[in-house]
Scaffold this motif. Structure first.
Motif, PDB file in Angstrom:
ATOM      1  N   UNK B 217      -1.324  25.200  23.898  1.00 13.49           N
ATOM      2  CA  UNK B 217      -0.453  24.962  22.744  1.00 13.49           C
ATOM      3  C   UNK B 217      -1.116  25.436  21.450  1.00 13.49           C
ATOM      4  N   UNK B 247       4.868  26.002  14.837  1.00 13.22           N
ATOM      5  CA  UNK B 247       4.467  24.748  15.490  1.00 13.22           C
ATOM      6  C   UNK B 247       5.521  24.296  16.493  1.00 13.22           C
ATOM      7  N   UNK B 248       6.810  24.413  16.134  1.00 18.89           N
ATOM      8  CA  UNK B 248       7.791  23.892  17.092  1.00 18.89           C
ATOM      9  C   UNK B 248       7.916  24.818  18.296  1.00 18.89           C
ATOM     10  N   UNK B 250       5.479  26.596  19.588  1.00 15.88           N
ATOM     11  CA  UNK B 250       4.287  26.355  20.414  1.00 15.88           C
ATOM     12  C   UNK B 250       4.426  25.056  21.196  1.00 15.88           C
ATOM     13  N   UNK B 251       4.959  24.017  20.555  1.00 13.98           N
ATOM     14  CA  UNK B 251       5.116  22.733  21.243  1.00 13.98           C
ATOM     15  C   UNK B 251       6.160  22.849  22.352  1.00 13.98           C
ATOM     16  N   UNK B 252       7.238  23.615  22.079  1.00 16.17           N
ATOM     17  CA  UNK B 252       8.284  23.790  23.094  1.00 16.17           C
ATOM     18  C   UNK B 252       7.742  24.557  24.295  1.00 16.17           C
ATOM     19  N   UNK B 253       6.943  25.571  23.987  1.00 14.95           N
ATOM     20  CA  UNK B 253       6.311  26.344  25.060  1.00 14.95           C
ATOM     21  C   UNK B 253       5.426  25.433  25.904  1.00 14.95           C
ATOM     22  N   UNK B 254       4.629  24.606  25.225  1.00 16.77           N
ATOM     23  CA  UNK B 254       3.755  23.673  25.935  1.00 16.77           C
ATOM     24  C   UNK B 254       4.551  22.742  26.826  1.00 16.77           C
ATOM     25  N   UNK B 255       5.657  22.225  26.300  1.00 24.55           N
ATOM     26  CA  UNK B 255       6.462  21.270  27.075  1.00 24.55           C
ATOM     27  C   UNK B 255       7.137  21.957  28.252  1.00 24.55           C
ATOM     28  N   UNK B 256       7.459  23.267  28.091  1.00 22.63           N
ATOM     29  CA  UNK B 256       8.087  23.998  29.190  1.00 22.63           C
ATOM     30  C   UNK B 256       7.096  24.196  30.344  1.00 22.63           C
TER      31      UNK B 256
END
Lengths: 95, 264
Positions: B217, B247-248, B250-256
């Motif tokens: 992330x 930031x959003x 990157x966070x969405x990618x992390x959650x995916x």
């Protein structure tokens, strides 16, 4: 004067709304994971590339970044990391 | 009810249970003071980092012809560094009021992401009043320090202490900056510009040990910010939008990739 009050309002509202109203909402797991990752994503985005321009001189900035990264890697107290970073940038500027 | 029934049978129990209750309350109060103090302590690096920036803000405000009163009022009411600097610059340029307010809104929309994330970390029983009070003190710095605390539930006294020390430093520094006008040598002032970044690095580096999801992330956020700043079409975006988008995403990618979140 009025500008200051309106600035305060538009700054406060995005701070307040999620904190007050998201408490009782049940989040789907994906969104929950997303929100967990936000602090790390924000940190990455805050540091880079802003830190490079923070002293007005890229080389002293890099010295400060390296210095604080080493101190942080050694798991020293955050105050020491901050003061050490400032000192590295300052001393490198004197060279 | 149950306790009262018991104490009706044995009257000596009344005193005992009252004592027990008292004993239970005193440590709780001591605990409140203690967590408040922990909050103050956790906020100390922020206070150190804010001071030179607040002084610089005071200096800039003064050189832009903004009065001491308005500069300090801005720090008292707005409490958001980047947007205050920009507002003072725009005021000096004679920009329209609505434009200054719109810019402030765009820059501070990023707090929406941060408080959304924090909303899941504050103790669930915390009232809306408390939440709206604590919300005022959420900045990039108080948010990151609070988020990276190890117990996952954040208490009100802790966040209050954290916010309060940061806020005090910001307001006092602003006043000092306006009054000093000059003060610190330029070289020292410039090197102190790194202070808050050093703090962010101090928070980030140890948290990279939390595992691969965090590393992914952070790298994604850094890469996206790089794109936002150096790809010509994107670099025209306002700073506030860049941070929100990077930031959003990157966070969405992390959650995916890691639907279990940070612990996966």
């Amino acid at each position: 004067m009025l500008i200051v009050v309106l600035m305060a309002a538009v700054t406060y509202i995005p701070r307040m709304l999620p904190l007050v109203f998201l408490r009782d909402i049940r989040m789907p797991p994906y969104l929950r994971a997303c929100l967990q990752f936000i602090p790390y994503a924000v940190l990455g985005a805050l540091i880079f590339p802003g830190a490079l321009y923070s002293t007005g001189n890229i080389s002293t900035a890099i010295a400060g970044i390296m210095g604080s990264a080493i101190l942080a890697f050694l798991r020293l107290n955050l105050v020491i990391v901050v003061v050490g970073g400032i000192l590295c940038a300052y001393l490198f500027g004197l060279l | 009810m149950y306790g009262r029934l018991l104490s009706m049978n044995e009257s000596s129990n009344v005193n005992k249970s009252a004592e027990e209750q008292e004993a239970r309350f005193t440590p709780a109060e001591a605990n409140t003071a203690q967590t408040f103090a922990q909050g103050l302590k956790a906020g100390l690096p922020i206070a150190i980092g804010y001071l030179p920036i607040a002084i610089a803000f005071g200096l800039l405000a003064r050189s832009a012809g903004v009065s001491l009163y308005v500069a300090v009022l801005m720090s008292l009411l707005v409490f958001a560094g980047a947007s205050q600097f920009i507002a003072v610059n725009l005021l000096a340029l004679g920009t329209q009021a609505w434009e200054i307010i719109l810019t402030t809104l765009v820059i501070n929309l990023r707090h929406f992401l941060m408080t959304a994330s924090l909303s899941q970390r504050l103790a669930p029983e915390l009232s809306k009043k408390w939440r709206s009070l604590l919300a005022f003190g959420i900045t990039d710095e108080t948010f990151t320090v609070a988020s990276l605390q190890t117990p996952s539930i954040l208490t009100a006294p802790f966040v209050l202490g954290l916010n309060l020390i940061a806020y005090s430093s910001w307001v006092l520094g602003t006043g000092a900056g306006v009054l000093l006008a000059g003060g610190l040598p330029a070289a020292i002032q410039a090197s102190m510009g790194i202070a808050l970044y050093a703090m962010f690095i101090g928070l980030l580096v140890p948290s990279l040990r939390n595992g691969l999801p965090v590393i992914v992330v952070v790298s994604a956020a850094v890469a996206l910010q790089g794109l936002m700043n150096w790809v010509p079409v994107l670099s025209f975006l306002a700073t506030g939008w860049k941070l929100v988008i990077s930031a959003s995403l990157a966070a969405m990618l992390g959650a995916a990739f890691y639907p279990e979140g940070v612990e996966s």
